[in-house]
Write an enzyme that holds these catalytic residues in place. Sequence first.
Site, PDB file in Angstrom:
ATOM      1  N   LYS A   1      -2.803   6.573   1.208  1.00 33.32           N
ATOM      2  CA  LYS A   1      -2.672   6.952   2.623  1.00 33.32           C
ATOM      3  C   LYS A   1      -1.701   8.131   2.694  1.00 33.32           C
ATOM      4  CE  LYS A   1      -2.735   4.472   7.013  1.00 33.32           C
ATOM      5  NZ  LYS A   1      -4.180   4.350   7.294  1.00 33.32           N
TER       6      LYS A   1
ATOM      7  N   ARG B   1       0.827  -1.210   0.000  1.00 34.03           N
ATOM      8  CA  ARG B   1       0.000   0.000   0.000  1.00 34.03           C
ATOM      9  C   ARG B   1       0.860   1.258   0.000  1.00 34.03           C
ATOM     10  NH1 ARG B   1      -4.584   0.206   4.470  1.00 34.03           N
ATOM     11  NH2 ARG B   1      -2.797   0.690   5.789  1.00 34.03           N
TER      12      ARG B   1
ATOM     13  N   GLU C   1     -16.598   6.341   4.251  1.00 33.18           N
ATOM     14  CA  GLU C   1     -15.831   5.755   5.345  1.00 33.18           C
ATOM     15  C   GLU C   1     -15.807   6.684   6.545  1.00 33.18           C
ATOM     16  OE1 GLU C   1     -11.595   5.107   5.213  1.00 33.18           O
ATOM     17  OE2 GLU C   1     -11.425   6.282   3.392  1.00 33.18           O
TER      18      GLU C   1
HETATM   19  C1  LIG Z   1      -5.300   3.622   7.521  1.00 27.12           C
HETATM   20  C2  LIG Z   1      -6.718   3.960   7.230  1.00 27.12           C
HETATM   21  C3  LIG Z   1      -7.765   3.033   7.390  1.00 27.12           C
HETATM   22  C4  LIG Z   1      -7.564   1.664   8.005  1.00 27.12           C
HETATM   23  O1  LIG Z   1      -6.694   0.857   7.293  1.00 27.12           O
HETATM   24  P1  LIG Z   1      -6.051  -0.421   8.003  1.00 27.12           P
HETATM   25  O2  LIG Z   1      -5.121  -0.945   6.964  1.00 27.12           O
HETATM   26  O3  LIG Z   1      -7.142  -1.356   8.290  1.00 27.12           O
HETATM   27  O4  LIG Z   1      -5.371   0.065   9.229  1.00 27.12           O
HETATM   28  C5  LIG Z   1      -9.050   3.411   7.023  1.00 27.12           C
HETATM   29  N1  LIG Z   1      -9.308   4.649   6.542  1.00 27.12           N
HETATM   30  C6  LIG Z   1      -8.340   5.567   6.393  1.00 27.12           C
HETATM   31  C7  LIG Z   1      -8.694   6.907   5.874  1.00 27.12           C
HETATM   32  C8  LIG Z   1      -7.013   5.258   6.721  1.00 27.12           C
HETATM   33  O5  LIG Z   1      -6.062   6.176   6.568  1.00 27.12           O
END
Ligand SMILES: *Cc1c(COP(=O)(O)O)cnc(C)c1O
Length: 343
Positions: free
Chosen positions: A187, A85, A223
């Site tokens: 991210k 990722r 989300e």
């Molecule tokens: C990191 C993140 C998540 C959760 O991802 P995981 O890989 O399950 O920790 C969900 N939403 C956002 C906006 C994130 O930055």
Amino acid sequence: MSKLTPETIDWSNLGFSYIDTGARFRAKFTNGAWQEGEIVSDNTVTMSEGSPVLHYGQACFEGLKAYRTKDGEIQLFRPDQNAKRLVKSAEQLLMEPYPEDKFVEAVKQVVQANEDWVPPYGTGATLYIRPFLYGEGDIVGVQPATNYTFAIFVTPVGPYFKGGLAPQDFLVTDYDRAAPQGTGAAKVGGNYAASYLAGKEAKDAGYADAIYLDPATHTKIEEIGSSNFFGITKENQFITPKSPSILPSITKYSLMHLAETRLGMETIEGDVYLNEIDQFVEAGAMGTAAAITPIASITYHGEKHVFYSETEAGPITQKLYDELIGIQFGDVEAPEGWIQTVK
Ligand SMILES: *Cc1c(COP(=O)(O)O)cnc(C)c1O
């Protein structure tokens, strides 16, 4: 203030805050190549004032945890997925990706260097691992950097829930965290800067966090601040939103796999219309920090919708949580390739 040490720290009283553990990983990309990384003690970074990270937000990050098992071993949950990722996030911002195999190696190296900081089994506490990558150099125009730093620090964190899963209330916000074809699936720091205000307004109003709607039509659940959404239907379906502006949660894909293979559920990634949420008998938020946060209710424009219960987690939510947490702490057998041990 006297410095905390693994000998003086109260493992049962940890929250989610920064503790300087004394050892972190740093690697630099200069002259067109990644240089050998190393463990350093200094927790500060220095860089040119022209660095693109400071002006244009050329930065991305990851978040994962190291878990102490009953036998005293230290294990990581799917770190290869974080490595992948981070490469995707880097590519979206025209950054030099850190190689996937070196990422996992570096995570193991920094955890090993901080092994005394991995909380004991049974406390629910873990070692949070924060890899990050940013662009730097003497630059002023809008252009990607030529030099990069990849770094990892760690900090021990408490269990999200002390004494069982506690459902939380969420507020549906009118702000967007990302554009329809923007950087929502990466991210990157900028998404979080863009979410501060919505998050603050939700928290000031007494909610755990904000829930974002799809930025194009504002009719579908997208989300939550830093976690993905799921709903459970009466028909034993696990439904989670699908959208190009959602951050693809590793916890989500792991739970979908467990729901299918261990709970015999049907899993669906699709549209979750706000006006159809009464199809869900349970709902939750999923991400590395809490694993699962049961959603007690969501409030949109003053109207509150309660899911399973305001005080208790639903039975499916609880089963999914127990399965995932059990795997992470080594009490439940993991699917092939999900666990990597550090020591
Ligand atoms: C990191 C993140 C998540 C959760 O991802 P995981 O890989 O399950 O920790 C969900 N939403 C956002 C906006 C994130 O930055």
